[in-house]
Design a protein around this motif. Structure first.
Motif, PDB file in Angstrom:
ATOM      1  N   GLU A 171       0.810  -1.221   0.000  1.00 18.59           N
ATOM      2  CA  GLU A 171       0.000   0.000   0.000  1.00 18.59           C
ATOM      3  C   GLU A 171       0.846   1.275   0.000  1.00 18.59           C
ATOM      4  OE1 GLU A 171      -2.489  -0.561   3.423  1.00 18.59           O
ATOM      5  OE2 GLU A 171      -3.752  -2.035   2.386  1.00 18.59           O
ATOM      6  N   HIS A 172       2.141   1.143   0.175  1.00 19.13           N
ATOM      7  CA  HIS A 172       3.017   2.316   0.241  1.00 19.13           C
ATOM      8  C   HIS A 172       3.057   3.016  -1.116  1.00 19.13           C
ATOM      9  CE1 HIS A 172       6.816   4.592   0.762  1.00 19.13           C
ATOM     10  NE2 HIS A 172       6.304   4.748   1.973  1.00 19.13           N
ATOM     11  N   GLN A 173       3.187   4.317  -1.100  1.00 23.80           N
ATOM     12  CA  GLN A 173       3.173   5.126  -2.320  1.00 23.80           C
ATOM     13  C   GLN A 173       4.288   4.786  -3.298  1.00 23.80           C
ATOM     14  OE1 GLN A 173       3.368   8.933  -0.488  1.00 23.80           O
ATOM     15  NE2 GLN A 173       5.594   8.932  -0.315  1.00 23.80           N
ATOM     16  N   THR A 174       5.374   4.221  -2.816  1.00 22.06           N
ATOM     17  CA  THR A 174       6.487   3.882  -3.714  1.00 22.06           C
ATOM     18  C   THR A 174       6.382   2.462  -4.272  1.00 22.06           C
ATOM     19  OG1 THR A 174       7.901   3.135  -1.897  1.00 22.06           O
ATOM     20  CG2 THR A 174       8.066   5.475  -2.544  1.00 22.06           C
ATOM     21  N   CYS A 175       5.332   1.746  -3.897  1.00 26.12           N
ATOM     22  CA  CYS A 175       5.173   0.376  -4.378  1.00 26.12           C
ATOM     23  C   CYS A 175       4.428   0.403  -5.715  1.00 26.12           C
ATOM     24  CB  CYS A 175       4.439  -0.486  -3.371  1.00 26.12           C
ATOM     25  SG  CYS A 175       4.484  -2.228  -3.845  1.00 26.12           S
ATOM     26  N   THR A 176       5.186   0.383  -6.757  1.00 26.96           N
ATOM     27  CA  THR A 176       4.651   0.410  -8.113  1.00 26.96           C
ATOM     28  C   THR A 176       4.605  -1.021  -8.661  1.00 26.96           C
ATOM     29  OG1 THR A 176       6.855   0.631  -9.048  1.00 26.96           O
ATOM     30  CG2 THR A 176       5.688   2.691  -8.501  1.00 26.96           C
ATOM     31  N   PRO A 177       3.936  -1.222  -9.790  1.00 31.14           N
ATOM     32  CA  PRO A 177       3.963  -2.563 -10.389  1.00 31.14           C
ATOM     33  C   PRO A 177       5.386  -3.062 -10.644  1.00 31.14           C
ATOM     34  CG  PRO A 177       2.234  -1.279 -11.401  1.00 31.14           C
ATOM     35  CD  PRO A 177       3.008  -0.337 -10.501  1.00 31.14           C
ATOM     36  N   GLU A 178       6.295  -2.164 -10.950  1.00 32.18           N
ATOM     37  CA  GLU A 178       7.681  -2.559 -11.162  1.00 32.18           C
ATOM     38  C   GLU A 178       8.301  -3.096  -9.874  1.00 32.18           C
ATOM     39  OE1 GLU A 178       6.515   0.555 -12.156  1.00 32.18           O
ATOM     40  OE2 GLU A 178       6.328   0.011 -14.256  1.00 32.18           O
ATOM     41  N   ALA A 179       7.907  -2.528  -8.740  1.00 30.88           N
ATOM     42  CA  ALA A 179       8.451  -2.969  -7.452  1.00 30.88           C
ATOM     43  C   ALA A 179       7.949  -4.358  -7.089  1.00 30.88           C
ATOM     44  CB  ALA A 179       8.092  -1.982  -6.348  1.00 30.88           C
ATOM     45  N   PHE A 180       6.652  -4.616  -7.255  1.00 29.79           N
ATOM     46  CA  PHE A 180       6.162  -5.930  -6.840  1.00 29.79           C
ATOM     47  C   PHE A 180       6.304  -6.997  -7.912  1.00 29.79           C
ATOM     48  CE2 PHE A 180       2.109  -3.607  -7.603  1.00 29.79           C
ATOM     49  CZ  PHE A 180       1.559  -4.384  -8.604  1.00 29.79           C
ATOM     50  N   ASN A 181       6.725  -6.617  -9.091  1.00 29.84           N
ATOM     51  CA  ASN A 181       7.031  -7.601 -10.150  1.00 29.84           C
ATOM     52  C   ASN A 181       8.528  -7.716 -10.396  1.00 29.84           C
ATOM     53  OD1 ASN A 181       4.375  -8.458 -10.881  1.00 29.84           O
ATOM     54  ND2 ASN A 181       4.072  -6.464 -11.851  1.00 29.84           N
ATOM     55  N   LYS A 182       9.345  -7.078  -9.541  1.00 32.87           N
ATOM     56  CA  LYS A 182      10.784  -7.050  -9.711  1.00 32.87           C
ATOM     57  C   LYS A 182      11.383  -8.456  -9.593  1.00 32.87           C
ATOM     58  CE  LYS A 182      15.038  -5.310  -9.519  1.00 32.87           C
ATOM     59  NZ  LYS A 182      15.784  -6.000 -10.547  1.00 32.87           N
ATOM     60  N   LYS A 183      12.167  -8.830 -10.557  1.00 30.87           N
ATOM     61  CA  LYS A 183      12.868 -10.113 -10.503  1.00 30.87           C
ATOM     62  C   LYS A 183      14.221  -9.905  -9.838  1.00 30.87           C
ATOM     63  CE  LYS A 183      10.548 -12.122 -14.424  1.00 30.87           C
ATOM     64  NZ  LYS A 183      10.661 -12.835 -15.682  1.00 30.87           N
ATOM     65  N   ASN A 184      14.580 -10.834  -8.958  1.00 31.21           N
ATOM     66  CA  ASN A 184      15.870 -10.743  -8.295  1.00 31.21           C
ATOM     67  C   ASN A 184      16.937 -11.394  -9.161  1.00 31.21           C
ATOM     68  OD1 ASN A 184      15.598 -13.519  -8.003  1.00 31.21           O
ATOM     69  ND2 ASN A 184      15.315 -13.481  -5.807  1.00 31.21           N
ATOM     70  N   GLY A 185      18.118 -11.590  -8.608  1.00 33.00           N
ATOM     71  CA  GLY A 185      19.233 -12.178  -9.355  1.00 33.00           C
ATOM     72  C   GLY A 185      18.982 -13.601  -9.823  1.00 33.00           C
ATOM     73  N   LEU A 186      18.032 -14.289  -9.186  1.00 38.19           N
ATOM     74  CA  LEU A 186      17.689 -15.650  -9.585  1.00 38.19           C
ATOM     75  C   LEU A 186      16.445 -15.692 -10.469  1.00 38.19           C
ATOM     76  CD1 LEU A 186      18.278 -17.429  -6.150  1.00 38.19           C
ATOM     77  CD2 LEU A 186      19.785 -17.401  -8.155  1.00 38.19           C
ATOM     78  N   ASN A 187      15.999 -14.512 -10.892  1.00 41.55           N
ATOM     79  CA  ASN A 187      14.842 -14.371 -11.773  1.00 41.55           C
ATOM     80  C   ASN A 187      13.523 -14.678 -11.054  1.00 41.55           C
ATOM     81  OD1 ASN A 187      14.331 -13.337 -14.324  1.00 41.55           O
ATOM     82  ND2 ASN A 187      13.937 -15.352 -15.185  1.00 41.55           N
ATOM     83  N   ASP A 188      13.487 -14.531  -9.723  1.00 42.01           N
ATOM     84  CA  ASP A 188      12.274 -14.754  -8.931  1.00 42.01           C
ATOM     85  C   ASP A 188      11.600 -13.429  -8.607  1.00 42.01           C
ATOM     86  OD1 ASP A 188      12.695 -17.530  -8.723  1.00 42.01           O
ATOM     87  OD2 ASP A 188      13.984 -17.264  -6.975  1.00 42.01           O
ATOM     88  N   THR A 189      10.284 -13.414  -8.660  1.00 43.32           N
ATOM     89  CA  THR A 189       9.517 -12.264  -8.203  1.00 43.32           C
ATOM     90  C   THR A 189       9.020 -12.554  -6.785  1.00 43.32           C
ATOM     91  OG1 THR A 189       7.456 -13.144  -9.110  1.00 43.32           O
ATOM     92  CG2 THR A 189       8.746 -11.656 -10.531  1.00 43.32           C
TER      93      THR A 189
END
Length: 75
Positions: free
Chosen positions: A56-74
């Protein structure tokens, strides 16, 4: 980073304080490509409150919650 630790440990009071700080962004990633959404999603065991607060935070965009880490995991 304190935000990651608060999310990981489900420390709701610290998480609230950190999220109120206008400098904090849940989208910021660590060296492994993990952001606060990853930590809250992976480590929340007691409840979903920490994850909900982050999502719910204002900085949580779709890019933030769909971000893949170094192992390609969201979150």
């Amino acid at each position: 980073m304190a935000l990651y630790y608060a999310a990981q440990t489900e420390n709701i009071s610290d998480l609230k304080k950190l999220l109120q700080d206008s400098k904090e962004s849940v989208a910021h990633c660590d060296k492994d490509g993990l952001n606060a959404v990853h930590y809250a999603a992976w480590f929340s065991k007691k409840s979903t409150e920490a994850l909900e607060m982050i999502l719910e935070h204002q900085t949580c965009t779709p890019e933030a919650f769909n971000k893949k880490n170094g192992l390609n995991d969201t979150p």
